[in-house]
Design a protein around this motif. Structure first.
Motif, mmCIF file in Angstrom:
data_model
loop_
_atom_site.group_PDB
_atom_site.id
_atom_site.type_symbol
_atom_site.label_atom_id
_atom_site.label_comp_id
_atom_site.label_asym_id
_atom_site.label_seq_id
_atom_site.Cartn_x
_atom_site.Cartn_y
_atom_site.Cartn_z
ATOM 1 N N CYS A 286 45.423 18.572 13.325
ATOM 2 C CA CYS A 286 47.247 18.771 13.506
ATOM 3 C C CYS A 286 46.968 18.031 14.390
ATOM 4 O O CYS A 286 47.319 18.522 15.791
ATOM 5 C CB CYS A 286 47.737 20.426 13.460
ATOM 6 N N GLU A 321 50.653 15.918 8.105
ATOM 7 C CA GLU A 321 50.286 15.714 9.541
ATOM 8 C C GLU A 321 50.659 13.378 9.303
ATOM 9 O O GLU A 321 49.609 13.077 8.655
ATOM 10 C CB GLU A 321 49.155 15.393 9.948
ATOM 11 N N LEU A 326 53.767 16.425 12.705
ATOM 12 C CA LEU A 326 53.419 17.265 11.656
ATOM 13 C C LEU A 326 54.939 17.754 10.782
ATOM 14 O O LEU A 326 56.098 18.278 10.916
ATOM 15 C CB LEU A 326 53.212 18.711 11.956
ATOM 16 N N PRO A 344 53.143 18.576 17.509
ATOM 17 C CA PRO A 344 52.114 18.900 17.522
ATOM 18 C C PRO A 344 52.277 19.639 18.560
ATOM 19 O O PRO A 344 51.045 20.411 19.292
ATOM 20 C CB PRO A 344 51.272 17.902 16.555
#
Length: 426
Positions: A286, A321, A326, A344
């Motif tokens: 992430c 992503e 995100l 994120p």
């Protein structure tokens, strides 16, 4: 083109829309309905309707977009259990419509089913199940002519511009992982693989690695270019780990054993951290963090250096992503898909894109295209831009079915038995 920020607007959309009745010979009425649908979505319409290109889509046909080509696998007419691969040029698809002529057609071996297709070194590589058993076959076709170059047992895997084939992937037994010369099919090296042990690391800008994480015995890291073993270590000495799950995330090998999540450095297989987390189904990158997701959704962001939870939110499941943002949607079964953008670093929501379903992507960096039904009969299409925090209305399409695919073009099955193709850069 008009740009519309949708914000919190909602459009109810049935999961399986009814087949719309045809209304031949009434173009004025069709244009009026299309205009009203666009007003419902935001009050403005494109300057002119887009006319798609068309290719045949008989029952059982499957499309694959790769670069400037569209490949379609389809049953051969009047030939029982025979399938063929057909290549079309996507460069011929424009707003002017038309039907691109096929570049070539080639018979497919075995069952004719294909679940993986790509291009590499002048060949088209396809993988599918063989006839009569549960194993797989990889076949290479000449990109220019469609002539079959070679075939090998096993399921193909691409990474870092190289070709690999995994044998024994479907049997549950020991197999092998090989690097092949894509032009000839010749094996360059081979590594034996215990069942269900193989993981990959093909991070851009770095030599690829393959990681073997068996239930018993040492974990091994191999150089995916040369086939040389780089490191081996027994991560669970004296006790087998038959119910573990492993994933390569950046420079870490993350292993989940029950509620214990452990991060190991890939270079030395040294333990970096260990934390207790309940209900972890898988982990992924992430942005600069690691996201652990539960079996029905819910995100927990971990610091890759320490395993510490930076933030968590049970509402979301990760979709993509892009550019440090995100794209998430609601966790668990939902009637509509609320698209949100998160920061994120904090998990804080920064944009609401409205309710959409994500069109299938032909590759990891495919355009983020949202679709939803308008009045159950027409498909609204939008570009989802997590960076700008906006959904850009692209068009509302009549006469299409679900299952659209976004890549070089937007491809949607039509009710008349064709694939409709629109260039997304126009």
């Amino acid at each position: 083109m008009t740009v519309i920020e949708l914000g919190e607007r909602r459009e109810a959309a049935p999961a399986a829309p009814p087949r719309p009745p045809r209304v031949p010979g009434r173009p004025a009425r069709l244009l009026l309905v299309l205009a009203l649908a666009l007003v419902t979505l935001g009050g403005a319409a494109p300057v002119r309707a887009r006319v798609p290109g068309m290719v045949p889509a008989p029952p059982g046909a499957t499309p694959f977009q790769v670069g400037d080509r569209l490949y379609v696998t389809a049953p051969v007419a009047d030939a029982s259990d025979s399938h063929e691969l057909i290549a079309y040029p996507l460069a011929a698809v424009a707003d002017g419509g038309g039907r691109p002529a096929a570049l070539w057609q080639a018979p497919l071996p075995g069952r004719g089913e294909v679940f993986w297709l790509t291009e590499l070194a002048g060949v088209v590589l396809v993988t599918g199940p063989t006839s009569g058993d549960d194993t797989f076959l990889t076949v290479a076709f000449d990109r220019a002519t469609g002539e079959r170059r070679w075939q090998q047992p096993g399921a193909a895997v691409g990474g870092g511009g190289k070709l690999y084939v995994h044998l024994g992937v479907s049997t549950g037994g020991s197999g092998a992982f090989r690097r092949l010369d894509p032009a000839t099919g010749r094996a360059l090296w081979s590594v034996p693989t215990p069942p269900d042990s193989l993981r990959f690391d093909f991070t851009a800008g770095r030599t690829g690695r393959l990681v073997l994480v068996p239930a018993e015995g040492p974990t091994q890291v191999w150089d995916a270019d040369s086939g040389r073993r780089l490191r081996a270590a027994d991560l669970t000495p004296g006790r087998p780990s038959r119910h573990q799950r492993a994933q390569v995330v950046g420079d870490l090998l993350v292993i989940v054993r029950g509620e214990t999540v452990t991060g190991y450095g890939l270079d030395e297989l040294d333990r970096r951290w260990q934390v207790q987390l309940a209900q972890v189904a898988f982990v992924t990158r992430c942005a600069a963090l690691i996201c652990a997701e539960g079996p029905t959704g819910g995100l927990r962001a971990l610091d890759p250096a320490t395993g510490r939870t930076v933030w968590s939110d049970p509402r979301w499941t990760l979709l993509a992503e892009r550019d440090g943002r995100l794209l998430v949607t609601a966790a668990g079964p939902v009637a509509s898909w609320p698209m949100r953008v998160l920061d994120p670093a904090t998990g804080r929501g920064v944009a609401d894109l409205g309710d959409w379903q994500l069109a299938g992507g032909s590759h990891r960096d495919a355009p983020l295209i949202g679709v939803r039904w308008v009045d159950g009969r027409r498909l609204a299409v939008a570009r989802l831009d997590p960076t700008a925090g906006r959904a850009w209305i692209w068009d509302v399409l009549p006469g299409v079915q679900g299952g659209c695919q976004a890549g070089t073009v937007l491809l949607c099955p039509r009710q008349d038995g064709t694939f409709a193709l629109w260039r997304l850069d126009r």
